[in-house]
Scaffold this motif. Structure first.
Motif, PDB file in Angstrom:
ATOM      1  N   ASP A 124       0.829  -1.207   0.000  1.00  0.00           N
ATOM      2  CA  ASP A 124       0.000   0.000   0.000  1.00  0.00           C
ATOM      3  C   ASP A 124       0.866   1.261   0.000  1.00  0.00           C
ATOM      4  O   ASP A 124       0.640   2.193  -0.778  1.00  0.00           O
ATOM      5  CB  ASP A 124      -0.881  -0.004   1.251  1.00  0.00           C
ATOM      6  CG  ASP A 124      -2.362  -0.027   0.916  1.00  0.00           C
ATOM      7  OD1 ASP A 124      -2.703   0.071  -0.283  1.00  0.00           O
ATOM      8  OD2 ASP A 124      -3.168  -0.144   1.844  1.00  0.00           O
ATOM      9  N   ASP A 128       1.892   3.651  -3.645  1.00  0.00           N
ATOM     10  CA  ASP A 128       1.073   4.861  -3.681  1.00  0.00           C
ATOM     11  C   ASP A 128       1.715   5.898  -4.596  1.00  0.00           C
ATOM     12  O   ASP A 128       2.785   6.450  -4.305  1.00  0.00           O
ATOM     13  CB  ASP A 128       0.921   5.421  -2.266  1.00  0.00           C
ATOM     14  CG  ASP A 128      -0.085   6.564  -2.213  1.00  0.00           C
ATOM     15  OD1 ASP A 128      -0.914   6.665  -3.132  1.00  0.00           O
ATOM     16  OD2 ASP A 128      -0.023   7.354  -1.252  1.00  0.00           O
ATOM     17  N   GLY A 169      -7.688  -4.664  -3.564  1.00  0.00           N
ATOM     18  CA  GLY A 169      -7.599  -3.314  -4.106  1.00  0.00           C
ATOM     19  C   GLY A 169      -6.296  -2.595  -3.836  1.00  0.00           C
ATOM     20  O   GLY A 169      -6.229  -1.373  -3.929  1.00  0.00           O
ATOM     21  N   ARG A 170      -5.236  -3.345  -3.539  1.00  0.00           N
ATOM     22  CA  ARG A 170      -3.957  -2.708  -3.249  1.00  0.00           C
ATOM     23  C   ARG A 170      -3.025  -2.652  -4.450  1.00  0.00           C
ATOM     24  O   ARG A 170      -2.029  -1.921  -4.421  1.00  0.00           O
ATOM     25  CB  ARG A 170      -3.256  -3.476  -2.114  1.00  0.00           C
ATOM     26  CG  ARG A 170      -3.898  -3.312  -0.749  1.00  0.00           C
ATOM     27  CD  ARG A 170      -3.048  -4.000   0.303  1.00  0.00           C
ATOM     28  NE  ARG A 170      -3.345  -3.520   1.639  1.00  0.00           N
ATOM     29  CZ  ARG A 170      -4.066  -4.197   2.526  1.00  0.00           C
ATOM     30  NH1 ARG A 170      -4.576  -5.371   2.204  1.00  0.00           N
ATOM     31  NH2 ARG A 170      -4.276  -3.691   3.733  1.00  0.00           N
ATOM     32  N   ARG A 187      -5.747   3.067  -6.348  1.00  0.00           N
ATOM     33  CA  ARG A 187      -6.246   4.362  -5.883  1.00  0.00           C
ATOM     34  C   ARG A 187      -5.555   5.544  -6.562  1.00  0.00           C
ATOM     35  O   ARG A 187      -6.110   6.634  -6.620  1.00  0.00           O
ATOM     36  CB  ARG A 187      -6.135   4.473  -4.358  1.00  0.00           C
ATOM     37  CG  ARG A 187      -4.738   4.572  -3.804  1.00  0.00           C
ATOM     38  CD  ARG A 187      -4.817   4.889  -2.306  1.00  0.00           C
ATOM     39  NE  ARG A 187      -3.505   4.970  -1.697  1.00  0.00           N
ATOM     40  CZ  ARG A 187      -2.871   3.956  -1.138  1.00  0.00           C
ATOM     41  NH1 ARG A 187      -3.438   2.758  -1.123  1.00  0.00           N
ATOM     42  NH2 ARG A 187      -1.685   4.118  -0.579  1.00  0.00           N
ATOM     43  N   SER A 188      -4.345   5.315  -7.079  1.00  0.00           N
ATOM     44  CA  SER A 188      -3.662   6.394  -7.786  1.00  0.00           C
ATOM     45  C   SER A 188      -3.630   6.157  -9.298  1.00  0.00           C
ATOM     46  O   SER A 188      -3.079   6.982 -10.038  1.00  0.00           O
ATOM     47  CB  SER A 188      -2.229   6.562  -7.261  1.00  0.00           C
ATOM     48  OG  SER A 188      -1.495   5.348  -7.366  1.00  0.00           O
ATOM     49  N   TRP A 193     -11.412   5.938  -8.635  1.00  0.00           N
ATOM     50  CA  TRP A 193     -11.327   4.790  -7.718  1.00  0.00           C
ATOM     51  C   TRP A 193     -12.063   5.093  -6.418  1.00  0.00           C
ATOM     52  O   TRP A 193     -11.842   6.120  -5.782  1.00  0.00           O
ATOM     53  CB  TRP A 193      -9.872   4.469  -7.431  1.00  0.00           C
ATOM     54  CG  TRP A 193      -9.684   3.331  -6.464  1.00  0.00           C
ATOM     55  CD1 TRP A 193      -9.275   3.413  -5.165  1.00  0.00           C
ATOM     56  CD2 TRP A 193      -9.883   1.945  -6.739  1.00  0.00           C
ATOM     57  NE1 TRP A 193      -9.212   2.162  -4.603  1.00  0.00           N
ATOM     58  CE2 TRP A 193      -9.583   1.238  -5.546  1.00  0.00           C
ATOM     59  CE3 TRP A 193     -10.291   1.229  -7.855  1.00  0.00           C
ATOM     60  CZ2 TRP A 193      -9.668  -0.147  -5.447  1.00  0.00           C
ATOM     61  CZ3 TRP A 193     -10.383  -0.147  -7.765  1.00  0.00           C
ATOM     62  CH2 TRP A 193     -10.083  -0.824  -6.583  1.00  0.00           C
ATOM     63  N   ARG A 194     -12.945   4.174  -6.042  1.00  0.00           N
ATOM     64  CA  ARG A 194     -13.766   4.382  -4.856  1.00  0.00           C
ATOM     65  C   ARG A 194     -13.572   3.290  -3.812  1.00  0.00           C
ATOM     66  O   ARG A 194     -14.344   3.180  -2.861  1.00  0.00           O
ATOM     67  CB  ARG A 194     -15.238   4.452  -5.253  1.00  0.00           C
ATOM     68  CG  ARG A 194     -15.758   3.201  -5.969  1.00  0.00           C
ATOM     69  CD  ARG A 194     -17.144   3.427  -6.578  1.00  0.00           C
ATOM     70  NE  ARG A 194     -17.711   2.230  -7.137  1.00  0.00           N
ATOM     71  CZ  ARG A 194     -17.420   1.718  -8.314  1.00  0.00           C
ATOM     72  NH1 ARG A 194     -16.529   2.338  -9.075  1.00  0.00           N
ATOM     73  NH2 ARG A 194     -17.993   0.609  -8.748  1.00  0.00           N
ATOM     74  N   GLY A 195     -12.537   2.486  -4.000  1.00  0.00           N
ATOM     75  CA  GLY A 195     -12.282   1.411  -3.057  1.00  0.00           C
ATOM     76  C   GLY A 195     -13.117   0.181  -3.364  1.00  0.00           C
ATOM     77  O   GLY A 195     -14.012   0.204  -4.217  1.00  0.00           O
TER      78      GLY A 195
END
Length: 372
Positions: A124, A128, A169-170, A187-188, A193-195
């Motif tokens: 994670d 990122d 989701g990582r 997420r990036s 992206w909403r998880g």
């Protein structure tokens, strides 16, 4: 509701953009097919282009670059193309089985629950806003306390310890760097992206996508496609029951227990059997959706010709909705090997399909037909 298997197969051909072919984009097709297996990139590209009236050879690469399609580990632990906007729902159902928490998984891959949790937290942080090759990711993980012994697992081509990170989701794949695959954080990387949602929230969308392409199907067939039957039966039953009257039970040639979306029931009942011939790519969703063990699609005695050693799924000839043979490109020709027990496959249909393969690939080859 009662239908025949011939109707089911013809309906699936239409739903999947095979008969007739479609003008849909690759993004629309990936959504319609409930994902496309992409362990072999060229097979995924061909699986999409054979469905298009006017295929564009670079369409998948452009969609990946635009991040409208994402390549990641998904169904059955294999790499897939998924629509960016729907990806979280698929991951939610895959992660729901928590396969990496089972003692058999931990013994097989040598990673315990605490170490797996620490690995997830490390990845994670490391990914990122970053895009790293496998080696770069491995090097960054191994300097973390308690993770220095995971070099072999992280370097393995099977990527067993990375798949749970994808499902939670990582991690997903980024753009290739030369011959190297890369990894990044959804997420990036994934637009909007909403998880990863709760599985109960995600299940209706994924089940609906599957049944829209591969129905009518039983819950067990859905779970075999999803994760080889790893979902707890009570959970699976709850997912289907929650859909309520959005599903219609269908009896296919006298066998019950299969479901189709209620919105599709009338169209299915009106469908006429297909006479079409199609040459499909290796690892095509038409075969993988119901599974190669489905004898209504692939004769039991021919399964080994389609599902070969090492997990390889052959390119197939489809006639009247059933798998009627296999085919391959050679340097000189498109070689079709027909299953004699299927019966006659029209030569004109095969010739037309060989011509469409040439449009899809730029590899024009004469057709050679054999009986096997």
């Amino acid at each position: 509701m009662k239908v025949t298997q011939a109707q089911v197969l013809a309906w699936r051909l239409r739903q999947q953009g095979l008969a007739p072919r479609t003008t849909a984009s690759v993004e629309e097709l990936v959504a319609r097919l409930a994902g496309v297996q992409a362990q072999v990139s060229s097979a995924a590209e061909l699986a999409l282009s054979v469905r298009q009236k006017k295929p564009r050879p670079d369409a998948v690469q452009q969609a990946l670059a635009a991040r409208s399609l994402i390549r990641t580990w998904a169904m059955r632990g294999t790499l897939h193309l998924l629509p960016a906007e729907a990806m979280p729902e698929y991951l939610a159902l895959l992660g729901a089985a928590r396969t990496w928490e089972k003692p058999s998984w931990q013994r097989g891959f040598g990673v315990g629950p605490r170490q797996m949790a620490a690995l997830g937290e490390a990845v994670d942080e490391i990914l990122d806003g970053q895009v790293l090759t496998r080696q770069e990711l491995t090097d960054a993980v191994l300097v973390r306390a308690g993770l220095d012994g995971l070099g072999e697992q992280l370097s393995s081509g099977w990527s067993a310890v990375l798949k749970p990170l994808a499902w939670t989701g990582r991690l997903c794949q980024g753009p290739p760097r030369g011959q190297n695959v890369t990894f990044t954080a959804p997420r990036s990387w994934v637009p909007g992206w909403r998880g990863v949602p709760d599985p109960e929230e995600a299940a209706p969308a994924v089940i609906s996508a599957y049944l829209g392409a591969h129905g009518p199907a039983t819950p067990a067939a859905f779970d075999a496609w999803l994760l080889r039957g790893a979902t707890r039966k009570a959970v699976l039953r709850g997912w289907f029951e929650a859909l309520g009257d959005r599903l219609t039970e269908v009896e296919v040639d006298g066998a019950g227990g299969a479901f189709v979306l209620s919105e599709d029931a009338e169209a299915l009942a009106r469908t006429e059997p297909s006479r079409e011939v199609r040459l499909l790519a290796g690892f095509d969703q038409y075969a993988l959706g119901p599974g190669t063990a489905d004898t209504r699609l692939i004769a039991a005695g021919r399964r080994k010709a389609v599902s070969r050693t090492g997990g390889w799924i052959s390119p197939v000839v489809v006639h009247e909705g059933r798998v009627a043979g296999v085919w391959e490109f050679t340097e000189e020709s498109v070689v079709v090997t027909l299953f004699a027990e299927h019966g006659e496959v029209p030569r004109a249909g095969l010739e037309a399909e060989a011509a469409h393969l040439a449009r899809c690939t730029g590899r024009e080859r004469p057709l050679v037909v054999r009986n096997g």
